[in-house]
Design a protein around this motif. Structure first.
Motif, PDB file in Angstrom:
ATOM      1  N   ARG A  30     -32.142   3.622  34.682  1.00  9.55           N
ATOM      2  CA  ARG A  30     -31.934   4.502  33.526  1.00  9.55           C
ATOM      3  C   ARG A  30     -32.591   3.978  32.257  1.00  9.55           C
ATOM      4  NH1 ARG A  30     -28.079   4.436  29.712  1.00  9.55           N
ATOM      5  NH2 ARG A  30     -26.870   2.876  30.832  1.00  9.55           N
ATOM      6  N   THR A  31     -32.646   2.671  32.086  1.00  7.29           N
ATOM      7  CA  THR A  31     -33.079   2.132  30.796  1.00  7.29           C
ATOM      8  C   THR A  31     -34.380   1.341  30.841  1.00  7.29           C
ATOM      9  OG1 THR A  31     -31.713   0.174  31.140  1.00  7.29           O
ATOM     10  CG2 THR A  31     -30.724   1.998  29.922  1.00  7.29           C
ATOM     11  N   THR A  32     -34.955   1.165  32.023  1.00  8.78           N
ATOM     12  CA  THR A  32     -36.231   0.443  32.138  1.00  8.78           C
ATOM     13  C   THR A  32     -37.131   1.164  33.129  1.00  8.78           C
ATOM     14  OG1 THR A  32     -35.694  -0.960  34.040  1.00  8.78           O
ATOM     15  CG2 THR A  32     -34.969  -1.752  31.857  1.00  8.78           C
ATOM     16  N   ASN A  33     -38.310   0.625  33.317  1.00  8.01           N
ATOM     17  CA  ASN A  33     -39.178   1.167  34.353  1.00  8.01           C
ATOM     18  C   ASN A  33     -38.985   0.425  35.677  1.00  8.01           C
ATOM     19  OD1 ASN A  33     -40.377  -1.199  33.471  1.00  8.01           O
ATOM     20  ND2 ASN A  33     -42.457  -0.408  33.572  1.00  8.01           N
ATOM     21  N   GLY A  34     -37.893  -0.333  35.782  1.00  3.67           N
ATOM     22  CA  GLY A  34     -37.534  -1.009  37.027  1.00  3.67           C
ATOM     23  C   GLY A  34     -36.524  -0.193  37.812  1.00  3.67           C
ATOM     24  N   THR A  35     -36.188  -0.676  38.985  1.00  4.62           N
ATOM     25  CA  THR A  35     -35.199   0.002  39.811  1.00  4.62           C
ATOM     26  C   THR A  35     -34.204  -1.018  40.350  1.00  4.62           C
ATOM     27  OG1 THR A  35     -36.548  -0.251  41.812  1.00  4.62           O
ATOM     28  CG2 THR A  35     -36.812   1.805  40.568  1.00  4.62           C
ATOM     29  N   TYR A  90     -33.662  -9.398  40.192  1.00  8.59           N
ATOM     30  CA  TYR A  90     -34.911  -9.795  39.544  1.00  8.59           C
ATOM     31  C   TYR A  90     -34.812 -11.235  39.056  1.00  8.59           C
ATOM     32  CZ  TYR A  90     -36.301  -4.863  39.207  1.00  8.59           C
ATOM     33  OH  TYR A  90     -36.658  -3.568  39.481  1.00  8.59           O
ATOM     34  N   THR A  91     -35.926 -11.932  39.075  1.00  2.00           N
ATOM     35  CA  THR A  91     -35.979 -13.218  38.386  1.00  2.00           C
ATOM     36  C   THR A  91     -36.133 -12.913  36.899  1.00  2.00           C
ATOM     37  OG1 THR A  91     -38.397 -13.401  38.459  1.00  2.00           O
ATOM     38  CG2 THR A  91     -37.160 -14.304  40.352  1.00  2.00           C
ATOM     39  N   LEU A  92     -35.933 -13.909  36.057  1.00  9.65           N
ATOM     40  CA  LEU A  92     -36.113 -13.700  34.621  1.00  9.65           C
ATOM     41  C   LEU A  92     -37.541 -13.264  34.318  1.00  9.65           C
ATOM     42  CD1 LEU A  92     -35.143 -13.780  31.709  1.00  9.65           C
ATOM     43  CD2 LEU A  92     -35.636 -16.227  31.687  1.00  9.65           C
ATOM     44  N   ALA A  93     -38.508 -13.905  34.949  1.00  9.85           N
ATOM     45  CA  ALA A  93     -39.922 -13.562  34.712  1.00  9.85           C
ATOM     46  C   ALA A  93     -40.201 -12.112  35.115  1.00  9.85           C
ATOM     47  CB  ALA A  93     -40.830 -14.521  35.474  1.00  9.85           C
ATOM     48  N   GLN A  94     -39.655 -11.678  36.228  1.00 11.25           N
ATOM     49  CA  GLN A  94     -39.859 -10.297  36.674  1.00 11.25           C
ATOM     50  C   GLN A  94     -39.208  -9.318  35.709  1.00 11.25           C
ATOM     51  OE1 GLN A  94     -38.034 -10.802  40.522  1.00 11.25           O
ATOM     52  NE2 GLN A  94     -40.015 -10.771  41.594  1.00 11.25           N
ATOM     53  N   ALA A  95     -37.995  -9.614  35.281  1.00 18.18           N
ATOM     54  CA  ALA A  95     -37.278  -8.727  34.364  1.00 18.18           C
ATOM     55  C   ALA A  95     -37.995  -8.638  33.024  1.00 18.18           C
ATOM     56  CB  ALA A  95     -35.842  -9.210  34.175  1.00 18.18           C
ATOM     57  N   LYS A  96     -38.553  -9.739  32.553  1.00 19.66           N
ATOM     58  CA  LYS A  96     -39.253  -9.752  31.265  1.00 19.66           C
ATOM     59  C   LYS A  96     -40.533  -8.914  31.288  1.00 19.66           C
ATOM     60  CE  LYS A  96     -37.156 -12.203  28.162  1.00 19.66           C
ATOM     61  NZ  LYS A  96     -36.791 -11.531  26.919  1.00 19.66           N
ATOM     62  N   ARG A  97     -41.071  -8.660  32.479  1.00 17.45           N
ATOM     63  CA  ARG A  97     -42.290  -7.846  32.588  1.00 17.45           C
ATOM     64  C   ARG A  97     -41.993  -6.344  32.546  1.00 17.45           C
ATOM     65  NH1 ARG A  97     -43.962 -12.034  36.265  1.00 17.45           N
ATOM     66  NH2 ARG A  97     -43.212 -10.832  38.044  1.00 17.45           N
ATOM     67  N   LEU A  98     -40.727  -5.968  32.655  1.00 18.15           N
ATOM     68  CA  LEU A  98     -40.364  -4.556  32.645  1.00 18.15           C
ATOM     69  C   LEU A  98     -40.345  -4.004  31.225  1.00 18.15           C
ATOM     70  CD1 LEU A  98     -37.377  -4.663  35.152  1.00 18.15           C
ATOM     71  CD2 LEU A  98     -39.712  -3.908  35.614  1.00 18.15           C
ATOM     72  N   SER A  99     -40.545  -2.709  31.109  1.00 20.51           N
ATOM     73  CA  SER A  99     -40.419  -2.035  29.827  1.00 20.51           C
ATOM     74  C   SER A  99     -38.966  -1.624  29.645  1.00 20.51           C
ATOM     75  CB  SER A  99     -41.300  -0.798  29.773  1.00 20.51           C
ATOM     76  OG  SER A  99     -41.013  -0.042  28.611  1.00 20.51           O
ATOM     77  N   ALA A 100     -38.346  -2.058  28.560  1.00 15.78           N
ATOM     78  CA  ALA A 100     -36.967  -1.681  28.253  1.00 15.78           C
ATOM     79  C   ALA A 100     -36.929  -0.685  27.104  1.00 15.78           C
ATOM     80  CB  ALA A 100     -36.144  -2.921  27.923  1.00 15.78           C
ATOM     81  N   THR A 145     -38.752  -5.393  25.644  1.00 22.17           N
ATOM     82  CA  THR A 145     -38.366  -6.029  26.895  1.00 22.17           C
ATOM     83  C   THR A 145     -36.857  -6.259  26.912  1.00 22.17           C
ATOM     84  OG1 THR A 145     -38.742  -8.248  26.010  1.00 22.17           O
ATOM     85  CG2 THR A 145     -40.592  -7.200  27.148  1.00 22.17           C
ATOM     86  N   ILE A 146     -36.354  -6.624  28.068  1.00 12.25           N
ATOM     87  CA  ILE A 146     -34.935  -6.934  28.198  1.00 12.25           C
ATOM     88  C   ILE A 146     -34.695  -8.297  27.556  1.00 12.25           C
ATOM     89  CG2 ILE A 146     -33.061  -7.400  29.816  1.00 12.25           C
ATOM     90  CD1 ILE A 146     -34.656  -5.689  31.864  1.00 12.25           C
ATOM     91  N   PRO A 147     -33.840  -8.375  26.552  1.00  8.16           N
ATOM     92  CA  PRO A 147     -33.576  -9.683  25.943  1.00  8.16           C
ATOM     93  C   PRO A 147     -32.640 -10.512  26.820  1.00  8.16           C
ATOM     94  CG  PRO A 147     -32.221  -8.022  24.894  1.00  8.16           C
ATOM     95  CD  PRO A 147     -33.106  -7.301  25.885  1.00  8.16           C
ATOM     96  N   THR A 148     -32.785 -11.805  26.754  1.00  8.57           N
ATOM     97  CA  THR A 148     -31.795 -12.675  27.382  1.00  8.57           C
ATOM     98  C   THR A 148     -30.529 -12.597  26.538  1.00  8.57           C
ATOM     99  OG1 THR A 148     -32.432 -14.609  26.093  1.00  8.57           O
ATOM    100  CG2 THR A 148     -33.567 -14.290  28.222  1.00  8.57           C
TER     101      THR A 148
END
Length: 80
Positions: free
Chosen positions: A3-8, A14-24, A38-41
């Protein structure tokens, strides 16, 4: 994620690196208006709130056991 990113799926998959590459930037609703967000930590989100001149609220939906202790540790780090 769907709903909130281009991930599924789940963020925990996701690893942190993978999550940081997504558009939030909520692309399904706003298109490219917020591209680059991006998704903030947790630490980044807390620092943003603490450094803001606006009153802010952070709501956390803890879906896994054992996260409270880790969150408390990050809160202590940010308060320093």
């Amino acid at each position: 994620m769907d709903r909130t990113t281009n991930g599924t799926g789940l963020l925990s998959n996701y690893t942190l690196a993978q999550a940081k590459r997504l558009s939030a930037g909520y692309p399904s609703r706003f298109g490219s208006a917020y591209a680059g967000f991006t998704i903030p930590t947790l630490k980044e989100g807390l620092q943003l709130l603490l450094n803001s001149t606006n009153t802010g609220v952070m709501i956390m939906d803890l879906k896994e056991e054992g996260l409270a202790q880790k969150i408390a540790q990050v809160l202590q780090e940010v308060k320093k």
